[in-house]
Design a protein around this motif. Structure first.
Motif, PDB file in Angstrom:
ATOM      1  N   ALA A  54       0.829  -1.205   0.000  1.00 10.34           N
ATOM      2  CA  ALA A  54       0.000   0.000   0.000  1.00 10.34           C
ATOM      3  C   ALA A  54       0.865   1.257   0.000  1.00 10.34           C
ATOM      4  N   LEU A  55       1.948   1.255   0.782  1.00 10.09           N
ATOM      5  CA  LEU A  55       2.846   2.415   0.811  1.00 10.09           C
ATOM      6  C   LEU A  55       3.511   2.638  -0.539  1.00 10.09           C
ATOM      7  N   ASP A  56       3.812   1.551  -1.256  1.00 10.65           N
ATOM      8  CA  ASP A  56       4.345   1.694  -2.623  1.00 10.65           C
ATOM      9  C   ASP A  56       3.361   2.453  -3.501  1.00 10.65           C
ATOM     10  N   GLN A  57       2.070   2.118  -3.396  1.00 14.38           N
ATOM     11  CA  GLN A  57       1.052   2.790  -4.194  1.00 14.38           C
ATOM     12  C   GLN A  57       0.916   4.269  -3.808  1.00 14.38           C
ATOM     13  N   LEU A  58       1.107   4.569  -2.531  1.00 15.23           N
ATOM     14  CA  LEU A  58       0.997   5.952  -2.069  1.00 15.23           C
ATOM     15  C   LEU A  58       2.241   6.774  -2.411  1.00 15.23           C
ATOM     16  N   GLY A  59       3.315   6.095  -2.769  1.00 19.44           N
ATOM     17  CA  GLY A  59       4.511   6.801  -3.211  1.00 19.44           C
ATOM     18  C   GLY A  59       5.422   7.292  -2.104  1.00 19.44           C
ATOM     19  N   VAL A  60       5.315   6.732  -0.899  1.00 24.95           N
ATOM     20  CA  VAL A  60       6.156   7.197   0.211  1.00 24.95           C
ATOM     21  C   VAL A  60       7.041   6.077   0.769  1.00 24.95           C
ATOM     22  N   SER A  61       7.012   4.912   0.169  1.00 25.25           N
ATOM     23  CA  SER A  61       7.712   3.753   0.741  1.00 25.25           C
ATOM     24  C   SER A  61       9.232   3.922   0.721  1.00 25.25           C
ATOM     25  N   ASP A  62       9.780   4.479  -0.357  1.00 26.18           N
ATOM     26  CA  ASP A  62      11.238   4.604  -0.452  1.00 26.18           C
ATOM     27  C   ASP A  62      11.797   5.482   0.669  1.00 26.18           C
ATOM     28  N   ARG A  63      11.117   6.560   0.966  1.00 22.19           N
ATOM     29  CA  ARG A  63      11.551   7.441   2.053  1.00 22.19           C
ATOM     30  C   ARG A  63      11.542   6.702   3.390  1.00 22.19           C
ATOM     31  N   LEU A  64      10.516   5.895   3.628  1.00 23.46           N
ATOM     32  CA  LEU A  64      10.375   5.214   4.910  1.00 23.46           C
ATOM     33  C   LEU A  64      11.368   4.063   5.069  1.00 23.46           C
ATOM     34  N   ARG A  65      11.737   3.451   3.966  1.00 21.32           N
ATOM     35  CA  ARG A  65      12.702   2.345   4.052  1.00 21.32           C
ATOM     36  C   ARG A  65      14.075   2.829   4.527  1.00 21.32           C
ATOM     37  N   LEU A  66      14.360   4.112   4.321  1.00 21.90           N
ATOM     38  CA  LEU A  66      15.664   4.653   4.714  1.00 21.90           C
ATOM     39  C   LEU A  66      15.845   4.693   6.225  1.00 21.90           C
ATOM     40  N   THR A  67      14.740   4.706   6.977  1.00 21.22           N
ATOM     41  CA  THR A  67      14.822   4.857   8.435  1.00 21.22           C
ATOM     42  C   THR A  67      14.401   3.604   9.178  1.00 21.22           C
ATOM     43  N   SER A  68      14.290   2.472   8.487  1.00 22.61           N
ATOM     44  CA  SER A  68      13.857   1.242   9.153  1.00 22.61           C
ATOM     45  C   SER A  68      14.595   0.043   8.577  1.00 22.61           C
ATOM     46  N   ASN A  69      14.938  -0.888   9.438  1.00 16.70           N
ATOM     47  CA  ASN A  69      15.641  -2.099   9.025  1.00 16.70           C
ATOM     48  C   ASN A  69      14.671  -3.249   8.818  1.00 16.70           C
ATOM     49  N   LEU A  70      15.063  -4.178   7.980  1.00 18.87           N
ATOM     50  CA  LEU A  70      14.257  -5.371   7.755  1.00 18.87           C
ATOM     51  C   LEU A  70      14.221  -6.245   9.008  1.00 18.87           C
ATOM     52  N   ILE A  71      13.071  -6.856   9.231  1.00 19.00           N
ATOM     53  CA  ILE A  71      12.906  -7.835  10.303  1.00 19.00           C
ATOM     54  C   ILE A  71      12.913  -9.220   9.662  1.00 19.00           C
ATOM     55  N   HIS A  72      13.796 -10.095  10.127  1.00 19.31           N
ATOM     56  CA  HIS A  72      13.996 -11.386   9.465  1.00 19.31           C
ATOM     57  C   HIS A  72      13.320 -12.552  10.174  1.00 19.31           C
ATOM     58  N   LYS A  73      12.919 -12.355  11.417  1.00 19.02           N
ATOM     59  CA  LYS A  73      12.411 -13.496  12.180  1.00 19.02           C
ATOM     60  C   LYS A  73      11.425 -13.019  13.232  1.00 19.02           C
ATOM     61  N   ALA A  74      10.467 -13.876  13.578  1.00 20.02           N
ATOM     62  CA  ALA A  74       9.544 -13.604  14.679  1.00 20.02           C
ATOM     63  C   ALA A  74       9.586 -14.781  15.645  1.00 20.02           C
ATOM     64  N   ARG A  75       9.806 -14.478  16.906  1.00 23.13           N
ATOM     65  CA  ARG A  75       9.857 -15.517  17.922  1.00 23.13           C
ATOM     66  C   ARG A  75       8.822 -15.229  19.001  1.00 23.13           C
ATOM     67  N   THR A  76       8.097 -16.256  19.405  1.00 24.29           N
ATOM     68  CA  THR A  76       7.132 -16.153  20.503  1.00 24.29           C
ATOM     69  C   THR A  76       7.486 -17.205  21.543  1.00 24.29           C
ATOM     70  N   MET A  77       7.666 -16.771  22.793  1.00 25.33           N
ATOM     71  CA  MET A  77       8.022 -17.696  23.868  1.00 25.33           C
ATOM     72  C   MET A  77       6.984 -17.639  24.983  1.00 25.33           C
ATOM     73  N   LEU A  78       6.648 -18.808  25.506  1.00 26.30           N
ATOM     74  CA  LEU A  78       5.785 -18.912  26.677  1.00 26.30           C
ATOM     75  C   LEU A  78       6.660 -19.282  27.863  1.00 26.30           C
ATOM     76  N   ILE A  79       6.611 -18.456  28.907  1.00 28.12           N
ATOM     77  CA  ILE A  79       7.445 -18.643  30.090  1.00 28.12           C
ATOM     78  C   ILE A  79       6.564 -19.007  31.280  1.00 28.12           C
ATOM     79  N   GLU A  80       6.937 -20.051  31.984  1.00 29.97           N
ATOM     80  CA  GLU A  80       6.220 -20.437  33.207  1.00 29.97           C
ATOM     81  C   GLU A  80       7.236 -20.687  34.305  1.00 29.97           C
ATOM     82  N   ASP A  81       7.003 -20.104  35.474  1.00 36.43           N
ATOM     83  CA  ASP A  81       7.898 -20.250  36.629  1.00 36.43           C
ATOM     84  C   ASP A  81       9.339 -19.873  36.269  1.00 36.43           C
ATOM     85  N   GLY A  82       9.471 -18.850  35.426  1.00 30.45           N
ATOM     86  CA  GLY A  82      10.778 -18.369  35.057  1.00 30.45           C
ATOM     87  C   GLY A  82      11.519 -19.203  34.039  1.00 30.45           C
ATOM     88  N   LYS A  83      10.893 -20.249  33.538  1.00 24.16           N
ATOM     89  CA  LYS A  83      11.539 -21.131  32.572  1.00 24.16           C
ATOM     90  C   LYS A  83      10.766 -21.154  31.262  1.00 24.16           C
TER      91      LYS A  83
END
Length: 398
Positions: A54-83
């Motif tokens: 959508a940002l590509d269509q609006l014409g502002v994506s290139d400017r925004l990419r200059l101030t943000s890094n790619l995210i390569h991974k998503a991790r979700t952890m469930l912790i119980e009793d500190g472990k």
């Protein structure tokens, strides 16, 4: 009485993006913003592949990419009793980045023609003109504007959605704090989304670049603290992360206190989006005014950007570029048909996002292993094993 072709209420992400999308199609609009300047409150916005399209269509994506890094991974952890009890890891192949909200808002605002945004303009009521059937907007300063099209992008507490007689938003039994922490010598965190759930607390961390981190803390049951100022928000947040490791505590202690935001999470239910009437005459809504949802998929901002592209495309088919008499060059019926096309195109997409967000939020909120398993089974049955398929959506070209 002033006459304006298209009035957009709200100068946030949805309002500015909608105005910019219309501008790209040669259609002028006026954005009414109640604040004195472009609103930059809020912290980071996770922007996934669909949002970047959508940002590509609006014409502002290139400017925004200059101030943000790619995210390569998503991790979700469930912790119980500190472990660590369970961990889910997802490698992200497509484009995902975290943006500062003010960077996004500034990029959208800067791309608009001068004079598009009118500040200190708060609407107090809306009525229908008995002769033309066009909406008339009354402002708190006494001014009155007749518009051919009125688009409400005024957030969860939308005056325009009230005019459409949409039902009230519902609240999750939880609150969220969002903030930034700057590390002058580098934070050293991997460029990944990390989410951890322990007890009633869900925390998340998402680097913007090598020195700045966006983070959030959601307490699933705490809605009672009386928070009056920024220092109080910081103190409550420190209490919530008290049982976490030192790096989380240090991140909160070192944060930009003035940039902290606390939100009581709300949502519009999937069935309300399925059956809600999102048009009344030539009035409609977009963004949170239409589909406010929890942050559990990170799709609120991207969905608003999608809205803007689809709505501008549908209106442009019927209205075309600006010419002639502002209030006579397109019939009411034609505008209503355009808005109906927009609503029909967006409805099932938003039902899917809101349903997945709701079920994900409930699975994180419950303390019952059985109930959590039930929600996970529902998510798999409804959305398959590819739980990030929603990021591959393409809203199309303007």
């Amino acid at each position: 009485m002033e006459e304006v072709r298209i009035v957009i209420v709200g100068g946030g992400i949805a309002g500015l993006a909608t105005s910019l999308a219309l501008h790209r199609k040669g259609i002028k609009s006026v954005v009414l913003e109640r604040a004195e300047k472009v609103r930059s409150e809020g912290a980071g916005i996770g922007t996934l592949t669909n949002g970047w399209r959508a940002l590509d269509q609006l014409g502002v994506s290139d400017r925004l990419r200059l101030t943000s890094n790619l995210i390569h991974k998503a991790r979700t952890m469930l912790i119980e009793d500190g472990k660590k009890k369970r961990e889910f890891v997802l490698n992200i192949k497509d484009e995902a980045r975290c943006l500062r909200r003010n960077d996004l808002v500034d990029a959208l605002a800067d791309a608009l023609p001068d004079g598009t945004i009118r500040f200190n303009s708060q609407i107090v009521s809306i009525e229908e003109d008995k002769t033309t059937s066009f909406p008339i907007v009354h402002l708190s300063n006494g001014n009155t504007i007749k518009a051919k099209v009125l688009i409400g992008c005024d957030g969860a507490n939308s005056v325009v959605s009230d005019y459409l007689r949409l039902g009230p938003k519902k609240a999750f039994a939880c609150r969220a704090v969002r903030g930034f922490t700057n590390y002058p010598n580098g934070h050293g965190f991997p460029h990944e989304l990390l989410r951890m759930k322990t007890g009633n607390v869900l925390v998340g961390r998402l680097p913007l670049n090598d020195n700045q981190v966006f983070w959030f803390v959601v307490h699933m049951q705490d809605s009672h603290h009386n928070v009056k100022d920024q220092e109080s928000i910081a103190n409550v947040t420190l209490k919530w992360v008290d049982k976490l490791s030192e790096d989380w505590k240090e991140m909160v202690k070192r944060c930009d206190v003035e940039a902290l935001t606390l939100t009581h999470l709300r949502y519009r239910s999937p069935w309300e989006i399925m059956f809600g009437k999102f048009r009344r005459g030539t009035v409609t809504v977009a963004g949170d005014a239409m589909h406010v949802m929890g942050p559990f998929l990170g799709q609120g901002g991207s969905a608003a950007l999608e809205d803007s592209v689809v709505l501008a495309r549908c209106l442009a088919r019927k209205m075309g570029p600006d010419h002639g008499d502002l209030l006579r060059d397109c019939s009411v019926k034609g505008i209503e048909e355009a808005i109906d096309e927009y609503v029909n195109e967006r409805r099932m997409r938003l039902v899917g996002l809101s349903t997945q967000t709701y079920l994900t939020g409930r699975s994180l909120q419950t303390q019952s292993t059985f109930v959590r398993l039930m929600f996970i089974v529902l998510l798999v049955l409804l959305f398959g094993r590819d739980q990030i398929r929603h990021t591959k959506y393409d809203c199309g070209r303007l």
